[in-house]
Design a protein around this motif. Sequence first.
Motif, short mmCIF file in Angstrom:
data_model
loop_
_atom_site.label_atom_id
_atom_site.label_comp_id
_atom_site.label_asym_id
_atom_site.label_seq_id
_atom_site.Cartn_x
_atom_site.Cartn_y
_atom_site.Cartn_z
N PRO A 1 -34.67 17.25 -51.24
CA PRO A 1 -34.53 15.69 -51.82
C PRO A 1 -32.87 15.42 -51.62
O PRO A 1 -32.14 16.36 -51.72
N GLN A 2 -32.66 14.33 -51.10
CA GLN A 2 -31.41 13.79 -50.90
C GLN A 2 -30.39 13.88 -52.25
O GLN A 2 -31.00 13.14 -53.39
N ARG A 3 -29.24 14.32 -52.07
CA ARG A 3 -28.61 14.23 -53.13
C ARG A 3 -27.50 13.33 -53.07
O ARG A 3 -27.10 12.78 -52.02
N HIS A 4 -26.90 13.14 -54.47
CA HIS A 4 -25.90 11.79 -54.42
C HIS A 4 -24.51 12.32 -54.86
O HIS A 4 -24.41 13.60 -55.41
N GLY A 5 -23.56 11.44 -54.77
CA GLY A 5 -22.24 11.90 -55.02
C GLY A 5 -21.41 12.07 -53.91
O GLY A 5 -21.93 12.17 -52.88
N SER A 6 -20.29 12.78 -54.11
CA SER A 6 -19.26 13.40 -53.45
C SER A 6 -19.82 14.57 -52.49
O SER A 6 -20.97 15.16 -53.45
N ARG A 7 -19.33 14.97 -51.65
CA ARG A 7 -19.60 16.25 -50.80
C ARG A 7 -19.53 17.61 -51.78
O ARG A 7 -20.27 18.31 -51.85
N VAL A 8 -18.51 17.55 -52.63
CA VAL A 8 -18.53 18.82 -53.52
C VAL A 8 -19.23 18.26 -54.75
O VAL A 8 -20.12 19.58 -55.14
N GLN A 9 -19.63 17.29 -55.36
CA GLN A 9 -20.64 17.24 -56.08
C GLN A 9 -22.04 17.69 -55.60
O GLN A 9 -22.86 18.21 -56.48
N ARG A 10 -22.42 17.26 -54.47
CA ARG A 10 -23.60 17.53 -54.16
C ARG A 10 -23.87 19.08 -53.88
O ARG A 10 -24.75 19.72 -54.05
N LEU A 11 -22.84 19.83 -53.64
CA LEU A 11 -22.75 21.23 -53.17
C LEU A 11 -22.79 21.97 -54.71
O LEU A 11 -23.77 22.79 -54.92
N ARG A 12 -22.17 21.45 -55.76
CA ARG A 12 -22.21 22.11 -57.15
C ARG A 12 -23.53 21.66 -57.65
O ARG A 12 -24.25 22.72 -58.42
N ASP A 13 -24.04 20.44 -57.38
CA ASP A 13 -25.56 20.29 -57.90
C ASP A 13 -26.49 21.26 -57.25
O ASP A 13 -27.47 21.69 -57.96
N ALA B 1 -15.88 16.67 -29.48
CA ALA B 1 -16.01 14.98 -29.63
C ALA B 1 -17.23 14.85 -30.22
O ALA B 1 -17.26 14.25 -31.20
N PRO B 2 -18.36 15.04 -29.44
CA PRO B 2 -19.60 14.55 -30.21
C PRO B 2 -19.97 15.32 -31.43
O PRO B 2 -20.63 14.69 -32.21
N ALA B 3 -19.33 16.42 -31.68
CA ALA B 3 -19.77 17.04 -33.23
C ALA B 3 -19.09 16.43 -34.25
O ALA B 3 -19.69 16.29 -35.29
N PHE B 4 -17.85 15.54 -33.94
CA PHE B 4 -17.22 14.54 -34.80
C PHE B 4 -18.35 13.52 -35.33
O PHE B 4 -18.22 13.19 -36.63
N LEU B 5 -19.14 13.25 -34.73
CA LEU B 5 -19.89 12.04 -34.70
C LEU B 5 -21.28 12.58 -35.34
O LEU B 5 -21.97 12.07 -36.17
N SER B 6 -21.91 13.81 -35.12
CA SER B 6 -22.93 14.67 -35.39
C SER B 6 -23.01 15.17 -36.46
O SER B 6 -24.06 15.41 -37.27
N THR B 7 -21.77 15.71 -37.07
CA THR B 7 -21.94 16.61 -38.33
C THR B 7 -21.94 15.62 -39.56
O THR B 7 -21.33 14.73 -39.64
N HIS B 8 -22.91 16.06 -40.53
CA HIS B 8 -23.14 15.36 -41.76
C HIS B 8 -21.82 15.43 -42.64
O HIS B 8 -21.94 16.70 -43.38
N VAL B 9 -20.99 15.01 -42.83
CA VAL B 9 -19.78 15.12 -43.48
C VAL B 9 -19.77 15.01 -44.94
O VAL B 9 -18.99 15.39 -45.67
N HIS B 10 -21.05 14.15 -45.48
CA HIS B 10 -21.10 13.92 -46.77
C HIS B 10 -22.03 15.12 -47.55
O HIS B 10 -22.26 15.07 -48.82
N ASP B 11 -22.37 16.36 -46.72
CA ASP B 11 -22.97 17.49 -47.46
C ASP B 11 -22.87 18.45 -46.51
O ASP B 11 -23.13 18.59 -45.52
N TRP B 12 -22.18 19.47 -47.10
CA TRP B 12 -22.02 20.73 -46.47
C TRP B 12 -23.57 21.61 -46.20
O TRP B 12 -23.61 22.17 -45.06
N LEU B 13 -24.64 21.14 -46.92
CA LEU B 13 -25.76 21.75 -47.03
C LEU B 13 -26.71 21.01 -45.98
O LEU B 13 -28.01 21.54 -46.17
N GLN B 14 -26.29 20.40 -45.13
CA GLN B 14 -26.71 19.36 -44.21
C GLN B 14 -26.71 19.83 -42.75
O GLN B 14 -27.09 19.16 -41.83
N ASN B 15 -26.08 20.97 -42.49
CA ASN B 15 -25.39 21.37 -41.11
C ASN B 15 -25.82 22.60 -40.81
O ASN B 15 -25.94 23.55 -41.94
#
Length: 247
Positions: free
Chosen positions: A157-169, A116-130
């Motif tokens: 540096p903070q990336r922008h865009g969707s999760r997939v776009q951040r990964l591709r960048d 349950a707490p992991a649902f709130l602590s996971t950085h869902v906008h960036d795979w590479l921030q977990n």
Amino acid sequence: MGLLETVGRAVGTLGGPPFRAISERRHARSLHAEGICLLAEVVPIQTDPPFTAVAERLAGPALVRLSTATWRGGREWPDILGASVRFRRDSRITAEAAPGDQDVLFATLRHVWTLAPAFLSTHVHDWLQNDYYGLAPFTVQGIGRAKLRLTTLRGMPQRHGSRVQRLRDAIFEGRALLTFEILPREHGLPHTWTPLADLFLRDEVRLDPERLRFNPFRDGLGIIPRGFLHATRLSVYKQSQEGRTEH
């Protein structure tokens, strides 16, 4: 097989049918249905015995699938993210596993009771921030009982865009990196996380999701899942995979 693993298999057998039903309805995995597959290069990190031999075994090509646990359609809502790794003996990256391959599955929660707490602590906008954890113990050839995790770079540096776009960048910029670490549970070995290898994510690959089936019990490199939680997966994964093909 120990008592906990026997009980785990029994629980998994009872829990398998619901996962099969979900897979049949979704025409996809019941969990981690949506993801992206990546070609990775695994480079051992210089370390001391007995970790050296394990690090060297990991070297070579790998297939990495980064995924969401619950939501589909690109929704970046509170969730658990997953990282499935197949260490390959063959340089060709295909959906099918080959003899000697090793699958290890990770997720953004340390223990099943922190779901349950992991649902709130996971950085869902960036795979590479977990960081991603193997949840339950493994027996690693040459080390013994241990826990495993993947860590990511911090302070980038903070990336922008969707999760997939951040990964591709990050891949384009050469900053897409996961580090494979081990925490020994045996007496006489340091009870600290030791980095063994860097996984450099090189390129996105397109694979048939129906044929791509990670198996936590595929142990070609001597990394063997142990304990109750891993044992429950045996039937659950089998049922879920069979449900995906029946449509």
